[in-house]
Motif scaffolding. Structure first.
Motif, PDB file in Angstrom:
ATOM      1  N   TYR A  23     -26.205  10.697 -46.854  1.00 53.06           N
ATOM      2  CA  TYR A  23     -24.945  11.395 -46.571  1.00 53.06           C
ATOM      3  C   TYR A  23     -23.926  11.001 -47.622  1.00 53.06           C
ATOM      4  O   TYR A  23     -23.713   9.810 -47.888  1.00 53.06           O
ATOM      5  CB  TYR A  23     -24.427  11.041 -45.179  1.00 53.06           C
ATOM      6  CG  TYR A  23     -23.038  11.558 -44.899  1.00 53.06           C
ATOM      7  CD1 TYR A  23     -22.824  12.916 -44.673  1.00 53.06           C
ATOM      8  CD2 TYR A  23     -21.940  10.693 -44.894  1.00 53.06           C
ATOM      9  CE1 TYR A  23     -21.538  13.403 -44.442  1.00 53.06           C
ATOM     10  CE2 TYR A  23     -20.668  11.176 -44.660  1.00 53.06           C
ATOM     11  CZ  TYR A  23     -20.469  12.527 -44.437  1.00 53.06           C
ATOM     12  OH  TYR A  23     -19.203  13.006 -44.214  1.00 53.06           O
ATOM     13  N   GLN A  24     -23.327  11.972 -48.266  1.00 52.02           N
ATOM     14  CA  GLN A  24     -22.301  11.724 -49.269  1.00 52.02           C
ATOM     15  C   GLN A  24     -20.945  12.088 -48.687  1.00 52.02           C
ATOM     16  O   GLN A  24     -20.704  13.229 -48.325  1.00 52.02           O
ATOM     17  CB  GLN A  24     -22.561  12.536 -50.540  1.00 52.02           C
ATOM     18  CG  GLN A  24     -21.528  12.271 -51.641  1.00 52.02           C
ATOM     19  CD  GLN A  24     -21.852  12.989 -52.930  1.00 52.02           C
ATOM     20  OE1 GLN A  24     -22.898  13.622 -53.033  1.00 52.02           O
ATOM     21  NE2 GLN A  24     -20.969  12.885 -53.909  1.00 52.02           N
ATOM     22  N   PHE A  25     -20.076  11.073 -48.595  1.00 54.56           N
ATOM     23  CA  PHE A  25     -18.757  11.289 -48.006  1.00 54.56           C
ATOM     24  C   PHE A  25     -17.785  11.789 -49.060  1.00 54.56           C
ATOM     25  O   PHE A  25     -17.702  11.239 -50.170  1.00 54.56           O
ATOM     26  CB  PHE A  25     -18.233   9.982 -47.404  1.00 54.56           C
ATOM     27  CG  PHE A  25     -16.900  10.105 -46.738  1.00 54.56           C
ATOM     28  CD1 PHE A  25     -16.808  10.603 -45.446  1.00 54.56           C
ATOM     29  CD2 PHE A  25     -15.732   9.746 -47.391  1.00 54.56           C
ATOM     30  CE1 PHE A  25     -15.576  10.725 -44.819  1.00 54.56           C
ATOM     31  CE2 PHE A  25     -14.503   9.863 -46.778  1.00 54.56           C
ATOM     32  CZ  PHE A  25     -14.431  10.356 -45.487  1.00 54.56           C
ATOM     33  N   ASN A  26     -17.034  12.819 -48.718  1.00 50.36           N
ATOM     34  CA  ASN A  26     -15.997  13.365 -49.582  1.00 50.36           C
ATOM     35  C   ASN A  26     -14.635  13.028 -48.993  1.00 50.36           C
ATOM     36  O   ASN A  26     -14.352  13.359 -47.833  1.00 50.36           O
ATOM     37  CB  ASN A  26     -16.144  14.882 -49.724  1.00 50.36           C
ATOM     38  CG  ASN A  26     -17.423  15.268 -50.436  1.00 50.36           C
ATOM     39  OD1 ASN A  26     -17.797  14.657 -51.448  1.00 50.36           O
ATOM     40  ND2 ASN A  26     -18.122  16.269 -49.912  1.00 50.36           N
ATOM     41  N   CYS A  27     -13.810  12.352 -49.758  1.00 54.01           N
ATOM     42  CA  CYS A  27     -12.499  11.925 -49.269  1.00 54.01           C
ATOM     43  C   CYS A  27     -11.624  13.135 -48.927  1.00 54.01           C
ATOM     44  O   CYS A  27     -11.396  14.000 -49.781  1.00 54.01           O
ATOM     45  CB  CYS A  27     -11.788  11.087 -50.325  1.00 54.01           C
ATOM     46  SG  CYS A  27     -12.592   9.499 -50.660  1.00 54.01           S
ATOM     47  N   GLY A  32      -6.651   6.340 -48.249  1.00 56.26           N
ATOM     48  CA  GLY A  32      -6.707   6.171 -46.801  1.00 56.26           C
ATOM     49  C   GLY A  32      -8.059   5.670 -46.334  1.00 56.26           C
ATOM     50  O   GLY A  32      -8.992   5.477 -47.132  1.00 56.26           O
ATOM     51  N   GLN A  33      -8.143   5.440 -45.042  1.00 55.04           N
ATOM     52  CA  GLN A  33      -9.388   5.024 -44.397  1.00 55.04           C
ATOM     53  C   GLN A  33      -9.821   6.126 -43.440  1.00 55.04           C
ATOM     54  O   GLN A  33      -9.007   6.625 -42.654  1.00 55.04           O
ATOM     55  CB  GLN A  33      -9.186   3.704 -43.645  1.00 55.04           C
ATOM     56  CG  GLN A  33      -8.865   2.532 -44.551  1.00 55.04           C
ATOM     57  CD  GLN A  33      -8.602   1.255 -43.774  1.00 55.04           C
ATOM     58  OE1 GLN A  33      -8.276   1.284 -42.585  1.00 55.04           O
ATOM     59  NE2 GLN A  33      -8.748   0.117 -44.435  1.00 55.04           N
ATOM     60  N   PHE A  34     -11.111   6.477 -43.480  1.00 52.98           N
ATOM     61  CA  PHE A  34     -11.596   7.618 -42.715  1.00 52.98           C
ATOM     62  C   PHE A  34     -12.937   7.283 -42.062  1.00 52.98           C
ATOM     63  O   PHE A  34     -13.763   6.575 -42.642  1.00 52.98           O
ATOM     64  CB  PHE A  34     -11.738   8.842 -43.627  1.00 52.98           C
ATOM     65  CG  PHE A  34     -10.487   9.158 -44.388  1.00 52.98           C
ATOM     66  CD1 PHE A  34      -9.464   9.889 -43.801  1.00 52.98           C
ATOM     67  CD2 PHE A  34     -10.311   8.680 -45.683  1.00 52.98           C
ATOM     68  CE1 PHE A  34      -8.296  10.170 -44.496  1.00 52.98           C
ATOM     69  CE2 PHE A  34      -9.144   8.948 -46.389  1.00 52.98           C
ATOM     70  CZ  PHE A  34      -8.131   9.690 -45.796  1.00 52.98           C
ATOM     71  N   GLU A  35     -13.127   7.801 -40.833  1.00 52.90           N
ATOM     72  CA  GLU A  35     -14.316   7.474 -40.061  1.00 52.90           C
ATOM     73  C   GLU A  35     -15.564   8.167 -40.604  1.00 52.90           C
ATOM     74  O   GLU A  35     -15.487   9.250 -41.179  1.00 52.90           O
ATOM     75  CB  GLU A  35     -14.121   7.858 -38.588  1.00 52.90           C
ATOM     76  CG  GLU A  35     -14.143   9.356 -38.286  1.00 52.90           C
ATOM     77  CD  GLU A  35     -12.800  10.012 -38.434  1.00 52.90           C
ATOM     78  OE1 GLU A  35     -12.608  11.084 -37.829  1.00 52.90           O
ATOM     79  OE2 GLU A  35     -11.931   9.473 -39.163  1.00 52.90           O
ATOM     80  N   ASP A  36     -16.686   7.503 -40.424  1.00 55.27           N
ATOM     81  CA  ASP A  36     -17.979   8.127 -40.699  1.00 55.27           C
ATOM     82  C   ASP A  36     -18.266   9.099 -39.550  1.00 55.27           C
ATOM     83  O   ASP A  36     -17.973   8.789 -38.388  1.00 55.27           O
ATOM     84  CB  ASP A  36     -19.070   7.054 -40.770  1.00 55.27           C
ATOM     85  CG  ASP A  36     -20.432   7.630 -41.096  1.00 55.27           C
ATOM     86  OD1 ASP A  36     -20.749   7.763 -42.282  1.00 55.27           O
ATOM     87  OD2 ASP A  36     -21.187   7.944 -40.144  1.00 55.27           O
ATOM     88  N   PRO A  37     -18.844  10.261 -39.806  1.00 54.02           N
ATOM     89  CA  PRO A  37     -19.062  11.238 -38.728  1.00 54.02           C
ATOM     90  C   PRO A  37     -20.192  10.883 -37.773  1.00 54.02           C
ATOM     91  O   PRO A  37     -20.316  11.496 -36.719  1.00 54.02           O
ATOM     92  CB  PRO A  37     -19.372  12.535 -39.485  1.00 54.02           C
ATOM     93  CG  PRO A  37     -19.938  12.082 -40.780  1.00 54.02           C
ATOM     94  CD  PRO A  37     -19.214  10.818 -41.119  1.00 54.02           C
TER      95      PRO A  37
END
Length: 240
Positions: A23-27, A32-37
């Motif tokens: 899984y590649q996360f796109n900001c 900021g800080q963002f949750e993993d889905p």
């Protein structure tokens, strides 16, 4: 057409070249800080649009709604929603994970639990009559905790031998539950017993010439309590 074909070929190869579960996360924002889905204790820290994968300390989960700098919190304070996955637990003794609140390993000891911080446990005993509730991390009434097979913490005795009765009228005249019932002292009109949560005794006293009224469970004038009408005179005599 040639450019379209090249783009399609690169996408197709890229889609099948990555391993399963990749899984590649796109900001969503530059910073900021963002949750993993998918994983509740995983999050991403974005700086200038570049994401760095991070994990909360074992036992804590990421709260995207938190306004604090550290957004990792106890699971009972966070709604993980569809983020069901967690990192593998790192158990140490009674600490099922490095951080959190955990029940006693003996399931019958419902009134004892542990607060674990970085794998170090602190044993905590609920007030008499209460049970530890893992879902909320606090001590609650047994019917709320819903635990079975509990031995419970036994009713304590005072030095004078008083012990809170196992059965008592736990509602007042208006049908309201009395969480901490009172009971009169057998020989002193000005004294009474308070049973915290119905099981843990404390000695109470009335002052200023008042006596305990078991009907109202309050301190009252002596003439309003049968058998204690002359208590003020008796107490003065006993002090001479």
């Amino acid at each position: 057409m040639h450019k379209q074909y090249l783009l399609f070929t690169v996408f197709t190869v890229g889609a099948f070249a990555v391993p399963d579960g990749y899984y590649q996360f796109n900001c969503p924002k530059e910073h900021g800080q963002f949750e993993d889905p998918y994983q509740c204790d995983k999050y991403y820290e974005c700086n200038n649009g570049r994401a760095t994968e991070k994990l909360c300390p074992d036992g804590l989960v990421f709260d995207p709604e938190s306004k604090r700098v550290s957004k990792c919190d106890q699971p009972f304070n966070v709604d993980c929603g569809d983020r069901k996955e967690l990192q593998p637990p790192n158990q140490v003794g009674v600490c099922l994970r490095q951080n959190g609140f955990f029940p006693h390993p003996d399931p019958s000891m419902c009134h004892i639990f542990y607060n674990c911080v970085n794998g170090q446990e602190l044993e905590i005993t609920c007030s008499a009559g209460l049970h530890f509730d893992w879902e909320t991390g606090i001590c609650v009434w047994p019917e709320t905790a819903g635990r079975t097979g509990c031995k419970g913490n036994p009713n304590r005795k005072l030095n004078d031998g008083f012990q809170c009765p196992a059965e008592y009228k736990n509602v007042d005249g208006n049908g309201q539950i009395i969480p901490h019932p009172n009971f009169p002292h057998p020989s002193d009109c000005a004294k009474f017993y308070i049973c915290l949560n119905g099981v843990e005794p404390r000695l109470g006293a009335c002052f200023g010439g008042l006596v305990y009224n078991p009907e109202t469970q309050r301190c009252d004038e002596p003439e309003n309590v049968p058998g204690c009408e002359h208590w003020q005179n008796q107490s003065v005599e006993s002090e001479k």
